[in-house]
Scaffold this motif. Sequence first.
Motif, PDB file in Angstrom:
ATOM      1  N   TYR A  31       3.168  85.310 -33.724  1.00 22.90           N
ATOM      2  CA  TYR A  31       1.753  85.603 -33.704  1.00 22.90           C
ATOM      3  C   TYR A  31       1.206  85.528 -35.107  1.00 22.90           C
ATOM      4  O   TYR A  31       1.945  85.561 -36.099  1.00 22.90           O
ATOM      5  CB  TYR A  31       1.481  86.991 -33.094  1.00 22.90           C
ATOM      6  N   SER A  89      -2.190  87.404 -37.264  1.00 26.42           N
ATOM      7  CA  SER A  89      -3.268  88.384 -37.183  1.00 26.42           C
ATOM      8  C   SER A  89      -3.906  88.522 -38.550  1.00 26.42           C
ATOM      9  O   SER A  89      -3.318  88.146 -39.568  1.00 26.42           O
ATOM     10  CB  SER A  89      -2.753  89.743 -36.694  1.00 26.42           C
ATOM     11  N   ARG A  90      -5.093  89.063 -38.546  1.00 24.62           N
ATOM     12  CA  ARG A  90      -5.797  89.329 -39.800  1.00 24.62           C
ATOM     13  C   ARG A  90      -5.430  90.724 -40.260  1.00 24.62           C
ATOM     14  O   ARG A  90      -5.457  91.678 -39.486  1.00 24.62           O
ATOM     15  CB  ARG A  90      -7.306  89.212 -39.592  1.00 24.62           C
ATOM     16  N   HIS A 123      -3.965  95.659 -38.068  1.00 30.11           N
ATOM     17  CA  HIS A 123      -4.098  94.271 -37.609  1.00 30.11           C
ATOM     18  C   HIS A 123      -5.417  94.084 -36.869  1.00 30.11           C
ATOM     19  O   HIS A 123      -5.912  94.998 -36.231  1.00 30.11           O
ATOM     20  CB  HIS A 123      -2.976  93.912 -36.614  1.00 30.11           C
ATOM     21  N   GLN A 124      -5.923  92.861 -36.943  1.00 34.21           N
ATOM     22  CA  GLN A 124      -7.108  92.507 -36.165  1.00 34.21           C
ATOM     23  C   GLN A 124      -6.985  91.029 -35.770  1.00 34.21           C
ATOM     24  O   GLN A 124      -6.369  90.235 -36.476  1.00 34.21           O
ATOM     25  CB  GLN A 124      -8.372  92.722 -36.988  1.00 34.21           C
ATOM     26  N   ASP A 125      -7.572  90.682 -34.643  1.00 34.38           N
ATOM     27  CA  ASP A 125      -7.608  89.286 -34.182  1.00 34.38           C
ATOM     28  C   ASP A 125      -6.201  88.703 -33.988  1.00 34.38           C
ATOM     29  O   ASP A 125      -5.937  87.563 -34.372  1.00 34.38           O
ATOM     30  CB  ASP A 125      -8.405  88.394 -35.151  1.00 34.38           C
ATOM     31  N   LEU A 126      -5.307  89.463 -33.375  1.00 36.62           N
ATOM     32  CA  LEU A 126      -3.951  88.982 -33.138  1.00 36.62           C
ATOM     33  C   LEU A 126      -3.985  87.859 -32.102  1.00 36.62           C
ATOM     34  O   LEU A 126      -4.629  87.966 -31.066  1.00 36.62           O
ATOM     35  CB  LEU A 126      -3.062  90.118 -32.633  1.00 36.62           C
ATOM     36  N   ARG A 127      -3.287  86.766 -32.423  1.00 31.18           N
ATOM     37  CA  ARG A 127      -3.174  85.628 -31.506  1.00 31.18           C
ATOM     38  C   ARG A 127      -1.712  85.205 -31.413  1.00 31.18           C
ATOM     39  O   ARG A 127      -1.068  84.954 -32.425  1.00 31.18           O
ATOM     40  CB  ARG A 127      -3.985  84.429 -32.018  1.00 31.18           C
ATOM     41  N   SER A 166      -0.882  94.680 -31.456  1.00 34.75           N
ATOM     42  CA  SER A 166      -2.289  94.312 -31.272  1.00 34.75           C
ATOM     43  C   SER A 166      -3.209  95.535 -31.311  1.00 34.75           C
ATOM     44  O   SER A 166      -4.395  95.411 -31.605  1.00 34.75           O
ATOM     45  CB  SER A 166      -2.486  93.544 -29.964  1.00 34.75           C
ATOM     46  N   THR A 203      -3.571  87.804 -44.090  1.00 37.77           N
ATOM     47  CA  THR A 203      -2.991  87.243 -42.874  1.00 37.77           C
ATOM     48  C   THR A 203      -1.545  87.666 -42.704  1.00 37.77           C
ATOM     49  O   THR A 203      -0.760  87.630 -43.653  1.00 37.77           O
ATOM     50  CB  THR A 203      -3.053  85.696 -42.908  1.00 37.77           C
TER      51      THR A 203
END
Length: 91
Positions: A1, A3-4, A65-69, A60, A40
Motif C-alpha cells: 500500500y 499512504s500519505r 496515515h491518510q489516503d491509504l491505497r 487505514s 509518503t
Amino acid sequence: YVSRSLISGQIGLLEELRQQCVSHNSKLGVTGGLYYDNDTFCQILEGKQQTVLKLVNRISEDPRHQDLRVLLDIEVTRRLFEEWSMKFVSG
C-alpha cells in the motif's frame, strides 16, 4: 500500500511507528518492508491473508496515515522479506 504521512518531519513519531511495526508484526507473523519519504509511506506486508487484511484495515484507521491505497494484493509462494518483521528505509 501507499499512504500519505501525517507525521512529516516528526522524527520521534516516525521512530515510534517503526518500533510498533516491528513488535506488532512479529507477534502476528507478518513480514515486510516500510519505505518513508517526507510525506509518503509505501509498505509491503506478507503473511496470512486474513491477518494482512486486518492489519491494512488497522493502518487505514491510524491517525498517522491518510489516503491509504492498496496497490497490489497477490498470493505468493515465498516471502520476499522473510527475515524482517519490518525492514524500514527512509529516503
